[in-house]
Design an enzyme around this catalytic site. Structure first.
Site, mmCIF file in Angstrom:
data_model
loop_
_atom_site.group_PDB
_atom_site.id
_atom_site.type_symbol
_atom_site.label_atom_id
_atom_site.label_comp_id
_atom_site.label_asym_id
_atom_site.label_seq_id
_atom_site.Cartn_x
_atom_site.Cartn_y
_atom_site.Cartn_z
ATOM 1 N N TRP A 10 0.971 -1.272 -0.036
ATOM 2 C CA TRP A 10 -0.107 0.002 -0.111
ATOM 3 C C TRP A 10 0.953 1.193 -0.028
ATOM 4 C CZ3 TRP A 10 -4.358 -1.496 3.921
ATOM 5 C CH2 TRP A 10 -5.155 -2.339 3.699
ATOM 6 N N LYS A 11 2.036 1.014 -0.090
ATOM 7 C CA LYS A 11 2.929 2.365 0.161
ATOM 8 C C LYS A 11 2.481 3.401 1.100
ATOM 9 C CE LYS A 11 3.952 1.208 -4.700
ATOM 10 N NZ LYS A 11 4.973 1.511 -5.651
ATOM 11 N N HIS A 100 12.718 -2.765 -0.732
ATOM 12 C CA HIS A 100 11.814 -2.090 -2.066
ATOM 13 C C HIS A 100 12.527 -0.981 -2.650
ATOM 14 C CE1 HIS A 100 8.514 -0.279 -3.979
ATOM 15 N NE2 HIS A 100 7.736 -1.482 -3.947
ATOM 16 N N GLU A 172 11.526 -7.100 -9.111
ATOM 17 C CA GLU A 172 10.636 -5.849 -9.343
ATOM 18 C C GLU A 172 11.462 -4.896 -10.295
ATOM 19 O OE1 GLU A 172 6.983 -5.067 -6.701
ATOM 20 O OE2 GLU A 172 8.777 -4.082 -5.798
ATOM 21 N N GLY A 178 4.982 1.081 -10.840
ATOM 22 C CA GLY A 178 4.044 2.211 -11.137
ATOM 23 C C GLY A 178 3.937 3.095 -12.142
ATOM 24 N N SER A 218 3.561 -3.115 -12.136
ATOM 25 C CA SER A 218 2.404 -2.799 -12.915
ATOM 26 C C SER A 218 1.452 -3.989 -13.148
ATOM 27 C CB SER A 218 2.698 -1.931 -14.130
ATOM 28 O OG SER A 218 3.422 -0.878 -13.865
ATOM 29 N N GLY A 239 1.313 -2.867 -6.263
ATOM 30 C CA GLY A 239 1.138 -1.805 -5.705
ATOM 31 C C GLY A 239 -0.148 -1.094 -5.998
ATOM 32 N N GLY A 240 -0.266 -0.109 -7.070
ATOM 33 C CA GLY A 240 -1.366 0.391 -7.521
ATOM 34 C C GLY A 240 -2.655 -0.363 -7.452
HETATM 35 C C1 PEP Z 1 5.487 -2.251 -5.910
HETATM 36 O O1 PEP Z 1 5.102 -1.200 -5.147
HETATM 37 O O2 PEP Z 1 6.213 -3.086 -5.363
HETATM 38 C C2 PEP Z 1 4.771 -2.369 -7.247
HETATM 39 C C3 PEP Z 1 5.088 -3.369 -7.756
HETATM 40 O O3 PEP Z 1 3.922 -1.337 -7.664
HETATM 41 P P1 PEP Z 1 2.946 -1.386 -8.946
HETATM 42 O O4 PEP Z 1 2.144 -2.464 -9.118
HETATM 43 O O5 PEP Z 1 2.202 0.167 -8.725
HETATM 44 O O6 PEP Z 1 3.857 -1.105 -10.138
#
Ligand code: PEP
Length: 258
Positions: A10-11, A100, A172, A178, A218, A239-240
């Site tokens: 959730w950042k 992260h 990642e 994001g 993403s 994330g998002g």
């Molecule tokens: C993350 O925050 O680890 C991430 C993968 O974000 P997103 O899915 O938004 O790219």
């Protein structure tokens, strides 16, 4: 079928009440999350520190696990602003995101600090979800594999206590986080295979084979299934698309498959 991970980062989003509402809505959408739990998918939510305890309480009757987005490597002391593993555990956390990309590239954590945090997490008997991944310029320069290797080698230099119960790795690519720019399936497949080889080398044959490898970058409803088709990928860090309970529930269903 191996157990799968669906993890939500959730950042710096969501208040206490928003976090609690998310859990209520998610469980409404996926009743199989109520204990004892019906499915093969392990849901892991990483709220901000302030709401960790309240989200853990909201998830008490479910199989959802709660984790912290960061930790400090000392257990207690004069480290203003930091949060320790004993505090995280006491608040109901049983996992920590380690290294992260936003910690590394926005907040300046280097591989040695990441390694110290990983060691403290493993020693505390908490699951470390170690994030690795290259910058766009590193990939363009042909250095994606060496960057990930250095991140893994440094973080796993002290392998004591590392098993599939204390470690999972999230690949990642930083440029995919994001941005809506997904890594291709062949690129993730190649990197996942490389990470598996390195886990066998840096952890050991027995445990390195069992450590889960997640993809993150993403991920959203509609593109998750393709990543889950990669042999070495057994989960996703999102994330998002994890911020909305209905979207996260859609990811859960997509991971379950038809
Ligand atoms: C993350 O925050 O680890 C991430 C993968 O974000 P997103 O899915 O938004 O790219």
């Amino acid at each position: 079928m191996p157990k799968l991970w669906l993890a939500a980062n959730w950042k710096m989003h969501k208040t206490v009440s928003e976090g609690q509402a998310f859990v209520a809505r998610l469980v409404e959408q996926i009743p199989g999350l109520i204990k004892p739990g019906a499915g093969e998918i392990r849901v892991l939510i990483f709220p901000g520190f302030v709401s960790l305890q309240s989200v853990a309480a909201a998830a008490r009757d479910t199989t959802i696990r709660i984790g912290a987005q960061d930790c400090y490597f000392e257990a207690h002391g004069a480290f203003t602003g930091e949060v320790s593993l004993p505090q995280i555990k006491d608040g109901g956390g049983s996992a920590v995101l380690i290294g992260h990309s936003e910690r590394r590239h926005v907040l300046g954590e280097d591989n040695l600090l990441v390694a110290a945090k990983l060691k403290a997490t493993v020693n505390a008997g908490v699951l470390a979800l170690l994030c690795v991944g290259e910058l766009a310029e590193e990939r363009d320069a042909g250095n994606a594999f060496s960057v990930v290797d250095e991140q893994l080698e440094t973080a796993l230099a002290n392998r004591s206590g590392i098993t599939e119960r204390t470690l999972a790795v999230a690949y990642e690519p930083v440029w995919a986080i994001g941005t809506g720019r997904n890594a291709t399936i062949p690129d993730v497949e190649e990197m996942a295979l490389y990470i598996r080889e390195k886990l066998l080398e840096y952890v050991d044959e027995e445990h390195g084979r069992e450590v889960s490898i997640l993809y993150g970058g993403s991920v959203k409803p509609g593109n998750l299934a393709a990543y889950m088709g990669i042999p070495d990928i057994t989960g996703a860090l999102v994330g998002g698309a994890s911020l909305d309970a209905d979207s996260f529930a859609a990811l859960y269903r997509e991971m379950e498959g038809p």
